[in-house]
Design a protein around this motif. Structure first.
Motif, mmCIF file in Angstrom:
data_model
loop_
_atom_site.group_PDB
_atom_site.id
_atom_site.type_symbol
_atom_site.label_atom_id
_atom_site.label_comp_id
_atom_site.label_asym_id
_atom_site.label_seq_id
_atom_site.Cartn_x
_atom_site.Cartn_y
_atom_site.Cartn_z
ATOM 1 N N UNK A 26 0.857 -1.189 0.000
ATOM 2 C CA UNK A 26 0.000 0.000 0.000
ATOM 3 C C UNK A 26 0.890 1.235 0.000
ATOM 4 N N UNK A 27 0.648 2.111 -0.997
ATOM 5 C CA UNK A 27 1.503 3.285 -1.151
ATOM 6 C C UNK A 27 0.646 4.545 -1.183
ATOM 7 N N UNK A 28 0.666 5.364 -0.105
ATOM 8 C CA UNK A 28 -0.076 6.630 -0.110
ATOM 9 C C UNK A 28 0.791 7.764 -0.643
ATOM 10 N N UNK A 29 0.177 8.676 -1.383
ATOM 11 C CA UNK A 29 0.885 9.849 -1.919
ATOM 12 C C UNK A 29 0.046 11.085 -1.605
ATOM 13 N N UNK A 30 0.409 11.794 -0.561
ATOM 14 C CA UNK A 30 -0.379 12.942 -0.119
ATOM 15 C C UNK A 30 -0.268 14.100 -1.093
ATOM 16 N N UNK A 31 0.898 14.251 -1.720
ATOM 17 C CA UNK A 31 1.066 15.363 -2.661
ATOM 18 C C UNK A 31 0.137 15.206 -3.864
ATOM 19 N N UNK A 169 3.127 -1.327 4.157
ATOM 20 C CA UNK A 169 2.742 0.080 3.976
ATOM 21 C C UNK A 169 4.009 0.903 3.807
ATOM 22 N N UNK A 170 3.998 1.776 2.806
ATOM 23 C CA UNK A 170 5.145 2.655 2.576
ATOM 24 C C UNK A 170 5.085 3.773 3.611
ATOM 25 N N UNK A 171 5.989 3.684 4.601
ATOM 26 C CA UNK A 171 5.909 4.561 5.767
ATOM 27 C C UNK A 171 7.126 5.468 5.873
ATOM 28 N N UNK A 172 6.837 6.629 6.422
ATOM 29 C CA UNK A 172 7.917 7.564 6.718
ATOM 30 C C UNK A 172 8.348 7.374 8.163
#
Length: 685
Positions: A26-31, A169-172
């Motif tokens: 799962x990869x979220x991209x807020x930008x 999950x792609x996490x920071x």
């Protein structure tokens, strides 16, 4: 997850081993306000994309299951068999793009804005997936939370924590670097440099040490579904430590569960479940009416609800656990699910399993069919021992079992076997109905009990006097709910439950004809007194009879067979919303039973036979009733009249003829003292 399951199933059935790990990312991209979900499953070809995504209510999984065949249904366990799940994405998305690669076709892209049209074409990027599917969701403005790392992590951990395949999950993450650590880092070239270079490095190191710590942000894939769905495994393969760890994971409790049961139900409905009993009740009974059973309902390892209250009745709301069914639909409303017939069958089986678990706990892990002596030997603890696991459970959750007796008529006989009470002969330990019946006298035909405010109060009750002499056991009901429980139970194994404080009490250890003849003589001898007392107490007592239940006390007050006891009246009066009128209306008729062998009763009878009807005799008679009411558990209603009567009796014993107050004491007048002033030795002028 279905795509991965399909790939694994086909690989196994065709004799092949999957060439790479099956996983979900799962990869979220807020930008960009997008959310991308990717799997390494079976993937879809061009025709699959058109058929499965181009038509609402079309399910590729359902068609796959039909192709597998009914006889192999148990070999694969898939989720999305209903066809409308995918289109729910448009509740939060303006556009969806799906890229998919199947081993038998090229990689294709399918795209739609949910306006009844879609576009499909070969992916110009070529084969970027290798195999699998990538879904890119272009979120609406008001759905930007679904691009939040925290929100996504919460959703996955809640609803998909037990999915078989790993979800990443792609996490920071933020790492704090110490300047000293940075200064220590170096390579071999620096170590081999000249001394001048070393001097420069030392200067740089000193400068770095003076700087503050650095916060370095980095992005990486992190697995978010670490828990294992142990309910899907064979229970023989699972250790106690795994069960304990699983309980703590789903309950968020620091303590271990008291006991658990793991089973698979088959037949009309198939499901798997693990149910736990906590070790403490906590605040359960402070919010009993609103507390829901913490049962997590899963459908094919996907969480549907984490506190589904319709699976267990309210009295079992202390149970924790999971239920996973293949026979329930995933994408229907909660209201529809509540009416689902499968759910009712599941609830019935779950209740039966919970009661079985508690029964085994009470029997030291043995079934009812096994000998109780063997059960005791299995743990070395007597079932009444305070350290026994079931006694620990009873001390925490006894109210729930008693509520079950009241609410669940279908399982009342099973619940009765779980009841425990302290008794007259139990040495302050708990006794079961089975143990009570086993120790009954040969002549005993009823199970006796007495209700009161506390153990100390009931132990001093005059109603126990004959029971003590005859050696019969008596259950002590000291919890506010106990009498309600016995009212709904009425009997156990064909033996009537008889209160010692109600009419109809009989001991069958003597010849009945002898008892009748004796009572007939007593009634005749004390007829003047019983008539006198009945007339005197007509507003308080319904009748006066000669008693055969008291041993040392002059009298007791009993209630009618189907009326409230003194303890029940006390409980009703203490209720927050009780009204005085309702309490009086529901009060049982009272009967004064006198002890024909007691000297006070005999002497009072002699006075009545001698036609002595003075105020002193009336006061003595009233005092006998007052004492009987209080020792029988009733409260004194008219305290003013009662106190006046006591003072009159005290005065009579002190030979005081009148209670008129004496005159107030006169205070003598004080004589004024003359004060002589001293003359000064010298003139002031």
């Amino acid at each position: 997850a279905d795509a991965c399951d399909k790939k694994r199933y086909i690989s196994l059935t065709e004799g092949n081993v999957p060439s790479e790990n099956l996983k979900i990312r799962v990869y979220p991209n807020r930008e960009a306000n997008t959310l991308t979900i990717e799997d390494t499953g079976i993937g879809m070809n061009k025709e699959d994309l058109i058929q499965n995504l181009g038509r609402i209510a079309e399910s590729g999984t359902k068609r796959f299951m039909e192709n597998v065949g009914k006889n192999k249904k148990d070999d694969v366990n898939l989720i999305g068999q209903f066809g409308v799940g995918f289109y729910s994405v448009y509740l939060v998305a303006d556009k969806v793009r799906v890229a998919s690669k199947n081993n038998d076709d090229d990689q294709y892209i399918w795209e739609s804005t949910a306006d009844s049209s879609f576009v499909i074409a070969k992916d110009p990027r070529g084969n970027t997936l290798g195999r699998g599917t990538e879904i890119t969701i272009f979120l609406k403005e008001d759905a930007e939370d679904f691009a939040s790392q925290q929100k996504l992590e919460e959703l996955v951990q809640k609803h998909s924590e037990f999915i078989t395949f790993p979800i990443y999950l792609y996490k920071k993450s933020t790492e704090v670097l110490d300047p000293e650590d940075e200064a220590d880092e170096g390579d071999e070239e620096e170590e081999e440099s000249s001394e001048s270079d070393l001097e420069v490095a030392e200067e740089e190191e000193e400068e770095e040490k003076s700087k503050e710590k650095k916060h370095v942000e980095s992005w990486d894939w992190s697995r978010v579904n670490n828990n294992v769905a142990i309910w899907s495994r064979d229970k023989e393969e699972i250790t106690d430590e795994e069960y304990k760890a699983f309980y703590k994971a789903i309950s968020k409790e620091p303590n271990d569960a008291l006991t658990w049961i793991h089973f698979k139900a088959e037949g009309e409905v198939d499901f798997k479940s693990i149910l736990f009993v906590p070790d403490i009740a906590g605040t359960l009974y402070d919010e009993y009416n609103t507390k829901k059973a913490a049962i997590r309902l899963y459908v094919r390892k996907v969480l549907i609800q984490d506190d589904f209250e319709d699976l267990l009745p309210r009295y079992l709301n202390f149970i924790r656990g999971v239920v996973d069914s293949d026979d329930l639909p995933l994408n229907v409303s909660r209201e529809t699910l509540q009416q689902h017939k499968v759910l009712k069958v599941m609830a019935k089986k779950l209740v039966r399993k919970v009661l079985e678990m508690l029964r085994k706990l009470a029997n030291n892990g043995k079934d009812d069919s096994e000998d109780d002596e063997d059960a005791s030997e299995s743990t070395g603890l007597d079932p009444s021992d305070p350290d026994h696991p079931y006694i620990k459970f009873w001390n925490q959750f006894s109210k729930s079992i008693k509520m079950g007796i009241i609410e669940d008529a279908a399982n009342r006989s099973k619940l009765a076997k779980l009841l425990r009470f302290k008794s007259l002969n139990s040495d302050d330990k708990y006794t079961s109905f089975e143990e009570y019946v086993k120790n009954m006298k040969d002549w005993q035909k009823e199970i006796y009990y007495i209700a009161g405010e506390s153990i100390d109060v009931v132990k001093k009750s005059p109603f126990l006097e004959v029971a003590k002499r005859k050696g019969v056991d008596v259950f002590f009901l000291t919890d506010a709910i106990d009498e309600y429980t016995f009212q709904h139970l009425s009997d156990y194994d064909g033996l009537k439950l008889q209160s010692l404080t109600k009419e109809g009490l009989k001991f069958n250890d003597e010849d009945e004809d002898t008892i009748k003849k004796r009572m007939k003589l007593y009634k005749e001898n004390f007829k003047p007194l019983t008539k006198y007392l009945k007339d005197l107490f007509s507003d308080k007592i319904s009748k006066v009879v000669v008693s055969q239940r008291v041993e040392n006390s002059p009298a007791v007050v009993v209630t009618s067979q189907y009326g409230h006891t003194a303890n029940m009246e006390r409980i009703m009066k203490a209720q927050t919303l009780s009204s005085q009128e309702n309490v009086k209306a529901m009060s049982a008729s009272k009967t004064l039973e006198i002890n024909p062998r007691h000297p006070i009763i005999i002497e009072l009878n002699n006075l009545i036979n001698a036609n002595v009807d003075t105020q002193d005799v009336k006061d003595l008679a009233h005092l006998i009733l007052d004492a009987a009411l209080q020792t029988s558990g009733f409260t004194q209603e008219d305290t003013h009249t009662y106190s006046e009567r006591v003072y009159r009796i005290i005065a009579n014993n002190l030979n005081i003829k009148s209670l008129d107050l004496a005159n107030e004491i006169e205070v003598p007048e004080e004589e004024e003292e003359e004060i002589e002033l001293e003359k000064p030795e010298h003139d002031e002028f």
